[in-house]
Design an enzyme around this catalytic site. Sequence first.
Site, PDB file in Angstrom:
ATOM      1  N   PHE A  18       0.854  -1.189   0.000  1.00 39.25           N
ATOM      2  CA  PHE A  18       0.000   0.000   0.000  1.00 39.25           C
ATOM      3  C   PHE A  18       0.892   1.241   0.000  1.00 39.25           C
ATOM      4  CE2 PHE A  18      -2.950   3.011   2.096  1.00 39.25           C
ATOM      5  CZ  PHE A  18      -4.058   2.830   1.288  1.00 39.25           C
TER       6      PHE A  18
ATOM      7  N   ASP B 293       2.184  -5.847   7.426  1.00 42.29           N
ATOM      8  CA  ASP B 293       0.972  -5.041   7.491  1.00 42.29           C
ATOM      9  C   ASP B 293      -0.212  -5.991   7.305  1.00 42.29           C
ATOM     10  OD1 ASP B 293      -1.280  -3.515   6.791  1.00 42.29           O
ATOM     11  OD2 ASP B 293      -0.041  -1.901   5.964  1.00 42.29           O
TER      12      ASP B 293
ATOM     13  N   TYR C  65     -10.711  -0.648  11.132  1.00 42.50           N
ATOM     14  CA  TYR C  65     -11.971  -0.191  10.528  1.00 42.50           C
ATOM     15  C   TYR C  65     -12.342  -0.980   9.279  1.00 42.50           C
ATOM     16  CZ  TYR C  65      -8.488   2.484   7.888  1.00 42.50           C
ATOM     17  OH  TYR C  65      -7.387   2.840   7.160  1.00 42.50           O
ATOM     18  N   LYS C  66     -11.511  -1.951   8.887  1.00 40.26           N
ATOM     19  CA  LYS C  66     -11.825  -2.755   7.707  1.00 40.26           C
ATOM     20  C   LYS C  66     -12.654  -3.969   8.162  1.00 40.26           C
ATOM     21  CE  LYS C  66      -8.156  -0.661   5.081  1.00 40.26           C
ATOM     22  NZ  LYS C  66      -6.745  -0.625   4.707  1.00 40.26           N
TER      23      LYS C  66
ATOM     24  N   ARG D 257     -13.158  -3.505  -7.280  1.00 42.37           N
ATOM     25  CA  ARG D 257     -12.740  -4.312  -6.138  1.00 42.37           C
ATOM     26  C   ARG D 257     -13.950  -4.653  -5.276  1.00 42.37           C
ATOM     27  NH1 ARG D 257      -8.648  -2.244  -1.452  1.00 42.37           N
ATOM     28  NH2 ARG D 257     -10.411  -0.872  -1.064  1.00 42.37           N
TER      29      ARG D 257
HETATM   30  C1  LIG Z   1      -6.055   0.680   4.585  1.00 40.28           C
HETATM   31  C2  LIG Z   1      -4.587   0.535   4.584  1.00 40.28           C
HETATM   32  C3  LIG Z   1      -3.762   1.495   5.193  1.00 40.28           C
HETATM   33  C4  LIG Z   1      -4.379   2.748   5.737  1.00 40.28           C
HETATM   34  O1  LIG Z   1      -3.665   3.310   6.760  1.00 40.28           O
HETATM   35  P1  LIG Z   1      -4.321   4.418   7.708  1.00 40.28           P
HETATM   36  O2  LIG Z   1      -3.188   5.001   8.404  1.00 40.28           O
HETATM   37  O3  LIG Z   1      -5.304   3.711   8.584  1.00 40.28           O
HETATM   38  O4  LIG Z   1      -5.047   5.398   6.824  1.00 40.28           O
HETATM   39  C5  LIG Z   1      -2.403   1.241   5.256  1.00 40.28           C
HETATM   40  N1  LIG Z   1      -1.874   0.106   4.719  1.00 40.28           N
HETATM   41  C6  LIG Z   1      -2.646  -0.805   4.102  1.00 40.28           C
HETATM   42  C7  LIG Z   1      -2.044  -2.032   3.516  1.00 40.28           C
HETATM   43  C8  LIG Z   1      -4.012  -0.607   3.996  1.00 40.28           C
HETATM   44  O5  LIG Z   1      -4.774  -1.496   3.357  1.00 40.28           O
END
Ligand SMILES: *Cc1c(COP(=O)(O)O)cnc(C)c1O
Length: 409
Positions: free
Chosen positions: A123, A194, A219-220, A368
Amino acid sequence: MTTPDHPLDELDELASCRARFSLPEDVIYLDGNSLGPLSSGVVERVTDTVRQGWGRSLIRAWNDHGWIDWPERLGDRLAALIGAVPGSVTVTDTLSLNVAKAVSAALEMTPGRKLIVSDTGNFPSDVYMVEGLLRGLGADHEIRLVEPEQVLESIDERVAIVMLTQVDYRTGRLHDIDKITARAHAAGAVSFWDLAHSAGALPIDVTGANVDFAAGCTYKYLNGGPGAPGFIYAKPALIDNIQPLLSGWLGSAEPFAFESHYRPAKGIRRLRVGTPPVLALAALEAALDVWTDIDVTAVRRKSCALGDLFIDEVERRCSRFGLTLASPRRAVERGSQVTFKCEQGYAVMAALVAHGVIGDYRAPDSLRFGFAPLYLRYADVVQAAAVLEDVLENETYKRPEFQNQPAVT
Ligand SMILES: *Cc1c(COP(=O)(O)O)cnc(C)c1O
């Protein structure tokens, strides 16, 4: 929208869990991988925390309601979901910040090594955070982004950190945590995982895999609510040697001694920074209550079946419109999402959403769809594919109202 029944729903061992969520009736929600829905106990818990805690107890609630310990109390509940021992997880800050905290700790463990290996499926925020961290430290490390298939062969004695997201946010491709972590350790490197799209979607065993650091968001698939704090894990043997990058007072040994200089707290608490977001933690705690009797292997089984069914249905109905599968076809190689590539992807998703099927679009051309087994029915998956077919066949997506992208996709 009336959704025809599907025979598999009768046999579904998780079917009763759907009642634990408050979902709009006219929506098929395939975006729980991005923002999980409202769990039924959340409104009451947040209201109670506001009324009783904040409203009546006021500042006394930090002690009387135990607010000050919530990050680790919830951390222990997350630990159970990722195969971590109690005391090794805290719920704090955002995932992006936790990436920087974990990677800085890993850098301190690997002096002399200058290479950070990640992959093109990571990400962007994770990579950005490390770029900023290195700039701030004045460090001359290289972040090498290799193809996901080349990760294993890219790990050698020059590598300081292997930093990966287990489930690719675009395609759902799943990395083998055990194998890659073992390879990292054999080369003397530190691992950071992650788990953003893993926690609550698949069984994870950070202890068994001997992971050094991990972080994720709540939150996912965990449904903690918009902006819910992230979590961070450190292997117990490492925790007390970490010198935190962000050395805030609530990660210090005795915050209320107000010492002039920082001394880290014992244990995972040292990875906290400042005041915990109590209302967000109240929402998260109620969302986690949903999971207390859930067997994550059953979640995984259903997630694989939902994904397989969706792929079959979409390919059968929509291949003639040029849609192609971007996710691994074999369920064991993907997380809990399925992605199709589609020209005009943005407009097609916007039309789908207007018809009550909520997934998301990821630039440049991906549709997605996330499959959260606690509330999705097999019937929903079939119906979503039917609506997609309809949108493509009738070219609904060509309407002007579906052409302009808003700020968040
Ligand atoms: C959703 C997501 C994030 C988001 O990070 P936030 O700091 O919560 O905005 C980071 N890494 C991955 C792999 C994600 O899917």
